[in-house]
Design a protein around this motif. Structure first.
Motif, short mmCIF file in Angstrom:
data_model
loop_
_atom_site.label_atom_id
_atom_site.label_comp_id
_atom_site.label_asym_id
_atom_site.label_seq_id
_atom_site.Cartn_x
_atom_site.Cartn_y
_atom_site.Cartn_z
N LEU A 118 44.12 45.25 33.34
CA LEU A 118 43.03 44.37 32.94
C LEU A 118 42.12 44.16 34.15
CD1 LEU A 118 43.34 41.25 30.74
CD2 LEU A 118 42.22 41.01 32.94
N ALA A 119 40.82 44.33 33.95
CA ALA A 119 39.85 44.19 35.04
C ALA A 119 39.02 42.93 34.85
CB ALA A 119 38.93 45.41 35.09
N LEU A 120 38.87 42.16 35.92
CA LEU A 120 38.09 40.93 35.90
C LEU A 120 36.90 41.03 36.84
CD1 LEU A 120 40.97 38.28 36.14
CD2 LEU A 120 39.64 38.85 34.10
N SER A 121 35.91 40.21 36.57
CA SER A 121 34.77 40.06 37.48
C SER A 121 34.59 38.58 37.78
CB SER A 121 33.49 40.60 36.85
OG SER A 121 32.35 40.23 37.61
N PHE A 122 34.31 38.27 39.05
CA PHE A 122 33.98 36.91 39.45
C PHE A 122 32.55 36.84 39.98
CE2 PHE A 122 38.66 37.18 40.25
CZ PHE A 122 39.04 36.38 39.17
N ASN A 123 31.69 37.65 39.37
CA ASN A 123 30.26 37.56 39.65
C ASN A 123 29.79 36.12 39.43
OD1 ASN A 123 27.38 37.56 38.58
ND2 ASN A 123 27.51 39.64 39.35
N PRO A 124 28.84 35.63 40.22
CA PRO A 124 28.40 34.24 40.06
C PRO A 124 27.92 33.88 38.65
CG PRO A 124 27.59 35.12 42.13
CD PRO A 124 28.21 36.27 41.41
N PHE A 125 27.54 34.87 37.85
CA PHE A 125 27.06 34.59 36.50
C PHE A 125 28.19 34.45 35.48
CE2 PHE A 125 23.40 36.87 38.41
CZ PHE A 125 22.47 35.84 38.33
N LYS A 126 29.42 34.76 35.88
CA LYS A 126 30.54 34.68 34.94
C LYS A 126 30.98 33.23 34.74
CE LYS A 126 30.87 39.11 34.23
NZ LYS A 126 29.73 39.58 35.00
N ASN A 127 31.89 33.02 33.80
CA ASN A 127 32.38 31.66 33.51
C ASN A 127 32.97 31.01 34.76
OD1 ASN A 127 31.79 32.73 31.00
ND2 ASN A 127 33.44 31.62 29.99
N ILE A 128 33.63 31.82 35.57
CA ILE A 128 34.04 31.38 36.90
C ILE A 128 33.59 32.46 37.88
CG2 ILE A 128 36.37 32.33 36.58
CD1 ILE A 128 37.33 30.14 38.55
N GLY A 129 32.83 32.06 38.89
CA GLY A 129 32.27 33.04 39.81
C GLY A 129 32.47 32.65 41.26
N SER A 130 32.50 33.63 42.10
CA SER A 130 32.61 33.39 43.54
C SER A 130 31.21 33.20 44.12
CB SER A 130 33.34 34.55 44.22
OG SER A 130 32.72 35.78 43.93
N PHE A 131 31.12 33.16 45.43
CA PHE A 131 29.84 32.99 46.11
C PHE A 131 28.98 34.24 45.97
CE2 PHE A 131 27.07 32.72 49.87
CZ PHE A 131 26.54 31.45 49.68
N GLY A 132 29.65 35.39 45.86
CA GLY A 132 28.96 36.67 45.69
C GLY A 132 29.75 37.54 44.74
N LYS A 133 29.76 38.84 44.99
CA LYS A 133 30.47 39.78 44.12
C LYS A 133 31.96 39.76 44.44
CE LYS A 133 26.65 41.54 42.36
NZ LYS A 133 26.30 41.43 40.93
N SER A 134 32.78 39.80 43.39
CA SER A 134 34.23 39.96 43.56
C SER A 134 34.84 40.21 42.19
CB SER A 134 34.87 38.74 44.23
OG SER A 134 34.65 37.58 43.47
N GLY A 135 36.11 40.64 42.18
CA GLY A 135 36.80 40.94 40.93
C GLY A 135 38.29 40.95 41.14
N ALA A 136 39.01 41.47 40.16
CA ALA A 136 40.46 41.54 40.26
C ALA A 136 41.01 42.54 39.26
CB ALA A 136 41.10 40.17 40.03
#
Length: 315
Positions: free
Chosen positions: A120-138
């Protein structure tokens, strides 16, 4: 679970971990963000587009129709936060011994998903429901072997043994999450459940307060397994451009988040795609799609203005 530098890299790592490479095929929906198909092409494989229905998710029957001896993975996307059909796609793929990678970039928080995929691939882009300061994922997986491979591909192919900088793979990415993003997320995780409840409440208010317009537009039907990353609507009556102009004059922005289907672009993959007539039903659905504003910090007053504009347009 381990963290990556972006959701796109999480997809590439997942694809490599299940053995996808040059010449292979990966079944993907035709209406996702470009990162889904780009990740497939980045590892040398070919995206094979599948149809959608009014849930905006890949149809399980299309997985059965499109799979070939070259199909090395199925990559469904929980688009706009809906997880509809993921379990059915997983059952079909398992029977054919095809790995499933779920692009869950827009549906963080639905725990049951990990049971319906290999990775399963996740994104923590700032526009997502939960986002980091910049680009990130898991990347998440229940398989120790896939976890080992994914970690290796995420950092230059290194074996991860006691001795550092020893390669176990021919190549790998430099794709680990940086410390700033990790620190940001470690704080924001504490607020995620409250924000998720707020999104669900806003979605419920849309359903309740727009119910009298059901003959004018169709609201999302998947209301149980949904994180409400976006709130998609299908226009049944009226012209979309006319509605957009009407709303804009009143200070409300409606949108089509991904305006062009993957096979309809001007780039070589799209212009050279064969049998485009197979996507007629998906194109008709897409031609009626638009999105209502919805985000963690929206007030009821702001939402009431949007609802009022829709009622004024259709009265």
């Amino acid at each position: 679970m381990f963290a990556t530098s972006s959701g796109t890299d999480a997809l590439k790592i997942a694809l490599k971990s299940v053995g996808v490479g040059p010449g292979d095929e990966v079944i993907v929906p035709l209406n996702s963000f470009a990162a889904t198909e780009n990740a497939v092409m980045a590892v040398g494989a070919v995206p094979v587009f599948a149809n959608i229905d009014s849930s905006f998710n890949m149809l399980p029957d299309d997985v059965e129709r499109l799979k070939t001896t070259r199909t090395k993975a199925v990559l469904p996307v929980c688009l706009y936060g809906s997880c509809m059909y993921i379990d059915a796609i997983h059952r079909i793929a398992r029977k054919a011994d095809i790995p499933v990678i779920v692009d869950a970039a827009q549906c963080f928080g639905i725990r049951s998903l990990i049971g319906h995929c290999d990775l399963l691939a996740l994104s923590f882009n700032p526009f997502k429901n939960i986002g980091s300061f910049g680009k990130s994922g898991a990347v998440l997986t229940r398989s120790p072997e896939l976890a080992r491979l994914a970690r290796q591909y995420s950092y230059h192919g290194f074996a991860g043994s006691v001795k550092k900088n020893i390669k176990a793979q021919d190549w790998g990415l430099n794709s680990r999450m940086d410390n700033l993003q990790a620190a940001t997320l470690s704080v924001k995780f504490h607020h995620f459940e409250n924000n998720a409840r707020k999104r669900c409440l806003l979605a419920a208010r849309y359903h309740l307060l727009l119910a009298d317009l059901s003959h004018k537009m169709t609201l999302p039907s998947d209301i149980l397994q949904n994180t409400w990353h976006l709130f998609p609507v299908l226009l049944c009556q009226g012209e979309r451009d006319s509605l957009f102009a009407f709303a804009r004059e009143r200070g409300v922005e409606l949108d089509i988040y991904y305006p062009v289907l993957s096979h309809c672009g001007e780039h070589p993959l799209a212009t050279g795609y064969s049998r485009r007539e197979q996507f007629g039903a998906s194109e008709r659905i897409h031609s009626a799609l638009f999105h209502l504003p919805l985000h963690n910090h929206m007030s009821f007053q702001e939402q009431n203005i949007i609802i009022g504009v829709l009622h004024d347009y259709f009265k």
